[in-house]
Design a protein around this motif. Structure first.
Motif, PDB file in Angstrom:
ATOM      1  N   PHE A 170       0.819  -0.453  -0.089  1.00 35.77           N
ATOM      2  CA  PHE A 170       0.180  -0.293  -0.216  1.00 35.77           C
ATOM      3  C   PHE A 170       1.084   1.772  -0.358  1.00 35.77           C
ATOM      4  N   HIS A 171       1.893   0.819   0.465  1.00 36.29           N
ATOM      5  CA  HIS A 171       2.971   1.862   0.908  1.00 36.29           C
ATOM      6  C   HIS A 171       3.457   2.777  -0.612  1.00 36.29           C
ATOM      7  N   ILE A 172       3.501   1.476  -1.781  1.00 37.30           N
ATOM      8  CA  ILE A 172       4.784   1.681  -2.847  1.00 37.30           C
ATOM      9  C   ILE A 172       3.601   2.221  -3.489  1.00 37.30           C
ATOM     10  N   THR A 173       3.983   3.625  -3.992  1.00 41.96           N
ATOM     11  CA  THR A 173       3.048   4.163  -5.095  1.00 41.96           C
ATOM     12  C   THR A 173       3.656   4.346  -6.149  1.00 41.96           C
ATOM     13  N   ASP A 174       5.313   3.910  -6.934  1.00 41.64           N
ATOM     14  CA  ASP A 174       5.533   3.601  -7.747  1.00 41.64           C
ATOM     15  C   ASP A 174       6.945   2.510  -8.194  1.00 41.64           C
ATOM     16  N   GLY A 175       7.049   2.065  -9.502  1.00 39.75           N
ATOM     17  CA  GLY A 175       8.602   1.429 -10.015  1.00 39.75           C
ATOM     18  C   GLY A 175       8.266   1.192 -10.729  1.00 39.75           C
ATOM     19  N   ILE A 183      18.599  -1.139 -13.343  1.00 44.57           N
ATOM     20  CA  ILE A 183      18.825   0.062 -11.928  1.00 44.57           C
ATOM     21  C   ILE A 183      16.995   0.006 -12.278  1.00 44.57           C
ATOM     22  N   VAL A 184      16.421  -0.510 -10.648  1.00 41.72           N
ATOM     23  CA  VAL A 184      15.393  -0.484 -10.784  1.00 41.72           C
ATOM     24  C   VAL A 184      15.270   1.057  -9.484  1.00 41.72           C
ATOM     25  N   VAL A 185      13.786   1.838  -9.843  1.00 44.58           N
ATOM     26  CA  VAL A 185      13.704   2.746  -8.970  1.00 44.58           C
ATOM     27  C   VAL A 185      12.473   2.450  -8.130  1.00 44.58           C
ATOM     28  N   LEU A 186      12.427   2.620  -7.422  1.00 45.71           N
ATOM     29  CA  LEU A 186      10.624   1.949  -6.427  1.00 45.71           C
ATOM     30  C   LEU A 186      10.871   3.001  -5.597  1.00 45.71           C
ATOM     31  N   TYR A 187       9.869   3.539  -5.072  1.00 53.92           N
ATOM     32  CA  TYR A 187       8.866   5.269  -4.330  1.00 53.92           C
ATOM     33  C   TYR A 187       8.026   4.388  -3.402  1.00 53.92           C
ATOM     34  N   TYR A 188       8.426   4.320  -1.944  1.00 58.45           N
ATOM     35  CA  TYR A 188       8.015   3.719  -1.066  1.00 58.45           C
ATOM     36  C   TYR A 188       7.969   5.042   0.273  1.00 58.45           C
ATOM     37  N   ASN A 189       7.087   5.040   1.304  1.00 56.47           N
ATOM     38  CA  ASN A 189       6.941   5.798   2.080  1.00 56.47           C
ATOM     39  C   ASN A 189       7.447   7.068   1.878  1.00 56.47           C
ATOM     40  N   GLY A 190       7.117   7.630   0.206  1.00 61.08           N
ATOM     41  CA  GLY A 190       6.958   9.100   0.114  1.00 61.08           C
ATOM     42  C   GLY A 190       8.440   9.263  -0.006  1.00 61.08           C
ATOM     43  N   ILE A 191       9.526   8.566  -0.260  1.00 56.69           N
ATOM     44  CA  ILE A 191      11.122   8.185  -0.675  1.00 56.69           C
ATOM     45  C   ILE A 191      11.057   7.082  -1.887  1.00 56.69           C
ATOM     46  N   MET A 235      24.709  10.113   1.723  1.00 56.01           N
ATOM     47  CA  MET A 235      25.716   8.520   2.309  1.00 56.01           C
ATOM     48  C   MET A 235      24.551   7.384   3.213  1.00 56.01           C
ATOM     49  N   GLU A 236      23.375   7.608   3.064  1.00 56.56           N
ATOM     50  CA  GLU A 236      22.823   7.143   4.001  1.00 56.56           C
ATOM     51  C   GLU A 236      21.873   7.223   3.613  1.00 56.56           C
ATOM     52  N   ASP A 237      20.817   5.544   3.348  1.00 57.01           N
ATOM     53  CA  ASP A 237      19.894   5.102   3.516  1.00 57.01           C
ATOM     54  C   ASP A 237      19.263   6.122   4.488  1.00 57.01           C
ATOM     55  N   PRO A 238      17.875   6.238   4.410  1.00 57.08           N
ATOM     56  CA  PRO A 238      16.859   7.691   5.880  1.00 57.08           C
ATOM     57  C   PRO A 238      16.179   7.086   6.379  1.00 57.08           C
ATOM     58  N   VAL A 239      15.116   5.439   5.632  1.00 61.35           N
ATOM     59  CA  VAL A 239      14.746   4.784   6.064  1.00 61.35           C
ATOM     60  C   VAL A 239      14.929   3.848   6.874  1.00 61.35           C
ATOM     61  N   TYR A 240      16.047   3.256   6.219  1.00 64.00           N
ATOM     62  CA  TYR A 240      16.280   2.122   7.616  1.00 64.00           C
ATOM     63  C   TYR A 240      16.923   2.043   8.281  1.00 64.00           C
ATOM     64  N   SER A 241      16.718   2.749   9.892  1.00 64.80           N
ATOM     65  CA  SER A 241      17.126   2.973  10.732  1.00 64.80           C
ATOM     66  C   SER A 241      16.756   2.438  12.011  1.00 64.80           C
TER      67      SER A 241
END
Length: 248
Positions: A170-175, A183-191, A235-241
């Motif tokens: 539900f949180h994946i808005t584009d791919g 290369i694949v781009v995924l948009y989820y959680n607004g990022i 430099m760091e992935d902001p989602v994976y905390s």
């Protein structure tokens, strides 16, 4: 949708899960309102006027949940029919081969389907979910190796020697694919997140198929020629905390 800790009249304990206002569609009784709840115990329906339990099914009884493509905002809840009989003073339930298909209508169909499907005991298809090897691009020369699995209602990303992330579809808005370099781009959680996946078309196809089961759609044929420079600004992935990820 509402996350609730209220005590339903017939439950005897606080309900911890999610609840949705729906319409139950019936050929014999017509349409009437119900609250559909989803928790680790299973799926249940309540009378919204009295907050009384009207029906409930464990996850062993719920076999599937899919959108009804013939009706807007309608989904089908498939229940394994069971027969109860008395044996040695115990009520024994045995599965029969037939299944009941219950129809509900809700404005939150995609969110509800993702929630239900994430609890299903069966895989999203008859085969074991395929594992796609890849890596998350954090910078042009920095990649974080991972495995991606498309499961019932969610995408699981497993990082080597690190944490895993479970993302509701539900949180994946584009791919979409970018260029010719896997290369694949995924948009989820607004990022926006950029991955390198060798079998990228197979991954996007599997993702698209499960998203359709959740009444969601992405355009897997969409393609960009190059990666936007803004994808490599951190430099760091902001989602994976550590706060929102489970450690392996």
């Amino acid at each position: 949708m509402s996350q609730s800790s209220i005590t339903m009249v017939n439950s005897g304990r606080p309900f911890m899960g999610v609840s949705y206002f729906c319409q139950k569609l019936s050929k014999w009784k017509g349409n009437y309102s119900r609250i559909v709840t989803v928790s680790t115990d299973g799926v249940a329906t309540y009378n919204p006027d009295l907050c009384t339990l009207t029906n409930s099914w464990t996850w062993e009884e719920v076999s599937d949940a899919l959108p009804d493509t013939t009706k807007v905002n309608t989904f089908i809840l498939e229940i394994c029919d069971k027969k109860s009989f008395l044996a040695d003073t115990f009520i024994v339930r045995s599965k029969s081969k037939s299944k009941s298909k219950l129809r509900f209508r809700t404005a939150n169909i995609s969110e509800l389907l993702c929630e239900i499907r994430s609890h299903l005991r069966s895989p999203p298809s008859e085969t074991i979910p395929y594992v796609f090897s890849g890596s998350l691009l954090l910078y042009p020369d920095i990649e974080k190796k991972c495995e991606l699995l498309v499961e019932n209602g969610y995408l699981l990303i497993r990082f080597f020697e690190s944490h895993s992330r479970r993302i509701s579809l539900f949180h994946i808005t584009d791919g979409y694919m970018v260029g010719r370099d896997d290369i694949v781009v995924l948009y989820y959680n607004g990022i926006r997140h950029t991955f390198r996946i060798s079998e990228r078309f197979g991954f996007l196809t599997a993702l698209d198929e499960e998203m359709r089961r959740c009444a969601l759609v992405i355009d897997k044929t969409k393609k960009m020629e190059e990666i936007p420079e803004s994808d490599f600004e951190v430099m760091e992935d902001p989602v994976y905390s550590s706060e929102d990820c489970d450690e392996n």
